[in-house]
Structures are given as C-alpha cells and as structure tokens.
Motif scaffolding. Structure first.
Motif, PDB file in Angstrom:
ATOM      1  N   ASN A  16       0.819  -1.215   0.000  1.00 37.28           N
ATOM      2  CA  ASN A  16       0.000   0.000   0.000  1.00 37.28           C
ATOM      3  C   ASN A  16       0.852   1.264   0.000  1.00 37.28           C
ATOM      4  OD1 ASN A  16      -2.369  -1.351  -0.114  1.00 37.28           O
ATOM      5  ND2 ASN A  16      -2.761  -1.319   2.091  1.00 37.28           N
ATOM      6  N   ASN A  66       2.377   1.991  -3.328  1.00 38.12           N
ATOM      7  CA  ASN A  66       1.407   2.627  -4.228  1.00 38.12           C
ATOM      8  C   ASN A  66       1.243   4.107  -3.892  1.00 38.12           C
ATOM      9  OD1 ASN A  66       0.952   0.375  -5.742  1.00 38.12           O
ATOM     10  ND2 ASN A  66      -0.801  -0.303  -4.520  1.00 38.12           N
ATOM     11  N   ASP A  67       1.239   4.406  -2.579  1.00 39.24           N
ATOM     12  CA  ASP A  67       1.136   5.812  -2.174  1.00 39.24           C
ATOM     13  C   ASP A  67       2.299   6.615  -2.729  1.00 39.24           C
ATOM     14  OD1 ASP A  67      -1.145   5.306  -0.785  1.00 39.24           O
ATOM     15  OD2 ASP A  67      -0.138   5.076   1.172  1.00 39.24           O
ATOM     16  N   ASN A 116       1.884   7.078  -6.435  1.00 37.22           N
ATOM     17  CA  ASN A 116       0.841   8.077  -6.694  1.00 37.22           C
ATOM     18  C   ASN A 116       1.349   9.489  -6.427  1.00 37.22           C
ATOM     19  OD1 ASN A 116      -1.302   6.588  -7.658  1.00 37.22           O
ATOM     20  ND2 ASN A 116      -1.885   5.922  -5.594  1.00 37.22           N
ATOM     21  N   SER A 165      -2.775   7.613 -11.812  1.00 35.59           N
ATOM     22  CA  SER A 165      -2.710   7.004 -10.479  1.00 35.59           C
ATOM     23  C   SER A 165      -2.485   5.512 -10.650  1.00 35.59           C
ATOM     24  CB  SER A 165      -4.008   7.260  -9.711  1.00 35.59           C
ATOM     25  OG  SER A 165      -5.041   6.517 -10.303  1.00 35.59           O
ATOM     26  N   ASP A 181      -2.945   1.638  -8.850  1.00 38.66           N
ATOM     27  CA  ASP A 181      -3.689   0.890  -7.841  1.00 38.66           C
ATOM     28  C   ASP A 181      -3.038  -0.489  -7.794  1.00 38.66           C
ATOM     29  OD1 ASP A 181      -5.528   0.417  -5.977  1.00 38.66           O
ATOM     30  OD2 ASP A 181      -7.284   0.509  -7.292  1.00 38.66           O
ATOM     31  N   SER A 182      -3.247  -1.202  -6.706  1.00 35.25           N
ATOM     32  CA  SER A 182      -2.615  -2.518  -6.657  1.00 35.25           C
ATOM     33  C   SER A 182      -3.198  -3.395  -7.765  1.00 35.25           C
ATOM     34  CB  SER A 182      -2.826  -3.156  -5.285  1.00 35.25           C
ATOM     35  OG  SER A 182      -4.146  -2.992  -4.875  1.00 35.25           O
ATOM     36  N   SER A 183      -2.329  -4.118  -8.430  1.00 36.30           N
ATOM     37  CA  SER A 183      -2.776  -4.976  -9.526  1.00 36.30           C
ATOM     38  C   SER A 183      -3.456  -6.208  -8.953  1.00 36.30           C
ATOM     39  CB  SER A 183      -1.565  -5.405 -10.358  1.00 36.30           C
ATOM     40  OG  SER A 183      -0.744  -6.218  -9.560  1.00 36.30           O
ATOM     41  N   ARG A 223      -2.831  -8.005  -5.325  1.00 32.95           N
ATOM     42  CA  ARG A 223      -3.900  -8.240  -4.350  1.00 32.95           C
ATOM     43  C   ARG A 223      -3.967  -9.714  -3.984  1.00 32.95           C
ATOM     44  NH1 ARG A 223      -7.064  -4.145  -6.915  1.00 32.95           N
ATOM     45  NH2 ARG A 223      -7.914  -5.657  -8.368  1.00 32.95           N
ATOM     46  N   HIS A 231      -2.055   9.965   3.074  1.00 29.89           N
ATOM     47  CA  HIS A 231      -2.212   8.645   2.448  1.00 29.89           C
ATOM     48  C   HIS A 231      -1.372   7.601   3.166  1.00 29.89           C
ATOM     49  CE1 HIS A 231      -3.648  10.463  -1.606  1.00 29.89           C
ATOM     50  NE2 HIS A 231      -4.601  10.380  -0.692  1.00 29.89           N
ATOM     51  N   SER A 233      -2.791   4.235   4.875  1.00 34.03           N
ATOM     52  CA  SER A 233      -2.290   2.895   4.536  1.00 34.03           C
ATOM     53  C   SER A 233      -1.854   2.142   5.790  1.00 34.03           C
ATOM     54  CB  SER A 233      -1.103   2.999   3.582  1.00 34.03           C
ATOM     55  OG  SER A 233      -1.551   3.459   2.339  1.00 34.03           O
TER      56      SER A 233
END
Lengths: 232, 245
Positions: free
Chosen positions: A61, A64-65, A68, A95, A97-99, A103, A192, A196
């Motif tokens: 997470n 990803n932050d 982003n 942006s 996101d987790s793929s 996940r 963010h 997370s």
C-alpha cells in the motif's frame, strides 16, 4: 450438558443458588497482560507471522502511495522512472492501484498468516488446559475464558500489526528513496501514508481476532473436570 | 423431607460412559449422605468409580440417573451460570497437581475466586493475605508458583479453596504428589480448617495417612458403596487397615 450460551432466564427451582459470577474488564486485562508477559516467547512467535503478513500489506500500500505521489507531481522523468521500475502505466493514467496479482498475493499471505495464528493458538489452548479447567473450577464462566483469549489476541494483534505496518512502511519508503531519490519521499502525501498504515493495522488486529476465534471457543467449552486430569 | 445437616446427598446415582460401542457402568446405584462439617475420605482401588463419584459430588459431572444434592440443591437442575456460582461460592477444589495458575502470584491465585464472586479488590487482598497467613505462607504472597515447593503450592491451593468460605472442600488425592512429611502437614492443615471453620472436607484418596483424621471413610468397590466406616470403627480395625496397606 447445558453450557455456553444458556439464557439466564432458565428457572432453577431453588432459592439457594444464585447466578452472579463476574470478571471485571480491568481484571481480565490484567490477567491477559500477565499471561502475555509470562509466555512472552510464545506470544512473540504467534505474533511473528502476523507481523510479516501485515508488513507485506503495508509495504504494497505504501509503495502505491509513493508512486501516486510521484505521478501527482506531473514530472515526466519520474513517470519514466516508475515505468522503468515495473509499474504498468497506460498513457494518460495518473494514479496506480494494486494490480490483481498483487492483491492476490497479499490475500494469500494474510490467509497463511491466519492459519498460522489458529495453529499457534490451538497449541496454546492445549498447553493451558489445566489453567482453563482450574479457572472454571473456581467459578469462571465460558465467556470469561473467551474474553481472556480475545483480549490476549487483541493485544498481540494490535502490537504485532502496529509493528508490521511500521516495518512495511519504513521498508517501502527506504526502497523508494534508494530507487528514486528524496523526491519520492517528499512528494508522498503523509495523509495517504497514515491511512495505509492504519488499514494495515486494522487488518492485522482483525486477523488476530479471527484466528483466535475457534481456539478460544475450544478453550471456553473445556469442561472443568479437565483440571483434575493428572497425565499431561 | 431430609435432614438439615446433610451437605451432600447422593441417591441411586448411576453413571454410564460410552467407550466406543461399549457402555461402561462406572457407578451402579450409589447412595450416600455426608453430614456437614465432617472430614470424609473416599477410598477405593482405581477403576472403582471413586473419581466418578467424586466428580459428581463436586458438581463437575452429572449423573446418568439418580440425584445429587449439594446443600439440598439438585445439581442436575442447574444451568451453566448457577453451576459456576456453585463452584465459585459453595465448593473449594484442591487438586493432586496443585493447579496453581502459573502466571499469577500466590496472592493473586487466592484472590481470583473472590474476584469472580464480585468482591472488591481491597477486601479481596485483605482476605487473601489472611488466608495465606492461615496456611503459613503470609510472607510468600508475592511468589510465583515456580518459586514455591510442592507443599507450599498445595497450601496456596488450600487457601484458594477457602477464598469464598465454601461449605465443601473437595480434595482429589491432595497428597498424591507430596512426600510423606509435607503430605502429613497438608492433611493436618485440612483437618484443622475443617474443625475450626466447620467446612466439610471430602477427599478421594489412596493415602492411608488420611484415615487417621477422617470422621468417615467411604469404601467404593466396583461402582457401589462397599462400606462406610465411622471414626470409632476405624480405630478398632486400624491393624487391619495397616495390613491392607
């Protein structure tokens, strides 16, 4: 045998027997803390799988932050650096996101962790049969035992999940710093990051409580006569 | 209906266990009355149903048929909450393996039943200290179980059993894991407490040292009460007991 969730309105037909047995929350907390402290090493092992799984979740997470945050700067060089480091960015996508794969791995690791917790807690119940039986002989209700186990798991879960979330975040941030430089850190939104970490902590506590559910039930249903058993 | 002085009354109790497909009859119709304040020993070879009977008297097990009354209350009628209350307030348990809760100090072990009974903390600590002094461990209240010897642990257990001023103390082979001298000390302590406080002590035992202090000895054989001997008869047949040993 009537046990467990017996409703307290069953008539007994005797005036001499009362039904009030109590375990104040504060006392339960005290017992749980002591129990963790005395069995520190075992608690540590139980918590370790949680720490690892939660730190992985937190790592994914927070990464990803960071990505982003870098995308939000609008700098094409940073975008190129992200694509080079493995992010699949479509043109115009601003942006990440987790793929699905990410996940899936996170969920798997959390599942493995929960199985580990169930296993460790079941062993703890077996180990503590005498203690549980004795408490029941002294008048403990099923739900006192449940409460003790849930409190212990809650405390372990919270501490473990906090540690895991922190490790994951630190690891992810230092990874980004090494790869992209200081800009990766400065462009990341602290809000963010906090969210997370909070999500990872929450998931960790939830996992710990879920994992102890069945073992705690086994412990609570244990008959007091178990305390009389002489052999191990 | 019944005599007031009976603290435990067992009528026509049978207990059948299922071992695989075979039904094993551990108790085959036991009748027993135990008067208040007595010191009772339940003797019998292993497999005689002694432990089963003992567990019934302690409210730890329910009979297949027949009735067990503790303080004139039929335990089969009680629900989980009432049974817990009974265990907390009316019965004190002493175990062969001491069963001091490992994570707690001696004093915390003694105060735990009082916490369950809803006593406030200060009162529980005061009473816990008194009880520890009563069993001669006033100075060791802060010790953990592993810092205490077997005899000391058993004395903590005796103090814990007395925590809520129970009517009955159930002792399952209380001297089974103790050496001769400490065993004798524990027996003497139990006897003294039973006399001073009027507590009924019921112990299941193999230990012939127990017989000297018992008011009554219940011999169990093959799921039935073989005979009940009172103290006077015991002292007469003491030579015989010696030879049985």
């Amino acid at each position: 045998m009537s046990n467990g969730s017996v409703l307290p309105d069953t008539a007994s037909g005797s005036g001499q027997v009362h039904r009030q047995v109590v375990l104040p929350f504060f006392k339960a907390l005290e017992i749980s803390l002591k129990s963790i402290r005395v069995r520190f090493f075992r608690s540590l092992i139980t918590t370790m799988s949680l720490v690892l799984a939660v730190s992985f979740l937190s790592f994914v997470n927070v990464s990803n932050d960071v990505a982003n945050g870098m995308l939000a700067t609008g700098d094409p060089d940073l975008r190129a650096a992200l694509i080079r480091s493995g992010y699949d960015l479509e043109p115009g996508q601003n942006s990440v996101d987790s793929s699905a794969k990410q996940r899936w791995i996170v969920i798997l690791s959390l599942l493995v962790c929960i199985v580990g917790i169930v296993n460790a807690q079941l062993m703890a119940v077996t180990e503590r049969f005498r203690e549980i039986g004795t408490m029941k002989c002294l008048g403990a209700l099923d739900r006192f035992v449940l409460r003790l186990f849930f409190l212990e798991a809650g405390i372990q879960g919270f501490v473990g999940a906090c540690a895991g979330a922190l490790f994951g975040a630190i690891f992810s941030l230092s990874n980004a710093w090494l790869r992209f430089g200081t800009v990766a850190i400065t462009s990341t939104s602290p809000a963010h990051l906090l969210i997370s970490a909070a999500i990872a902590t929450g998931v960790g506590v939830l996992l710990s409580l879920l994992g102890v559910f069945y073992p705690a039930l086994v412990a609570a249903r244990m008959q007091p006569v178990e305390a009389m058993r002489v052999e191990q | 209906m019944q005599e007031k002085s009976n603290i435990v009354r067992v009528t026509n109790v049978t207990k059948t266990f299922k071992l695989g497909k075979i039904d094993v009859e551990a108790l085959k119709g036991v009748n027993l009355e135990i008067s208040k304040g007595n010191y009772i020993s339940i003797m019998g070879p292993s497999g005689s149903g002694k432990s089963t009977l003992f567990n019934m008297i302690g409210g730890l097990d329910k009979p297949s048929s027949g009735k067990v009354y503790i303080d004139e209350v039929d335990i089969a009628q009680l629900d989980a909450y009432e049974l817990a209350w009974l265990r907390c307030r009316k019965i004190g348990y002493i175990f062969q393996t001491f069963n001091i809760i490992q994570v707690m100090t001696a004093l915390e072990n003694v105060t735990l039943p009082m916490v369950f009974a809803g006593m406030n903390n200060d009162a529980a600590v005061d009473k816990g200290m008194q009880l520890l002094e009563l069993v001669g461990l006033g100075d060791r209240y802060s010790h953990k179980p592993f810092e205490l010897s077997g005899g000391q642990q058993q004395r903590v257990a005796i103090a814990r059993a007395l925590a809520n001023d129970p009517a009955i103390i159930l002792a399952d082979e209380p001297t089974g894991n103790l050496d001769l001298t400490t065993g004798e000390e524990c027996i003497a302590l139990l006897k003294r407490l039973s006399q001073e406080r009027g507590v009924t002590v019921i112990s299941a035992t193999h230990d012939f040292k127990m017989l000297n202090v018992s008011d009554q000895v219940v011999w169990i054989r093959d799921g039935r009460v073989d005979k009940i001997e009172n103290r006077e008869e015991l002292s007469i047949s003491i030579g015989q007991i010696g030879s049985r040993e």
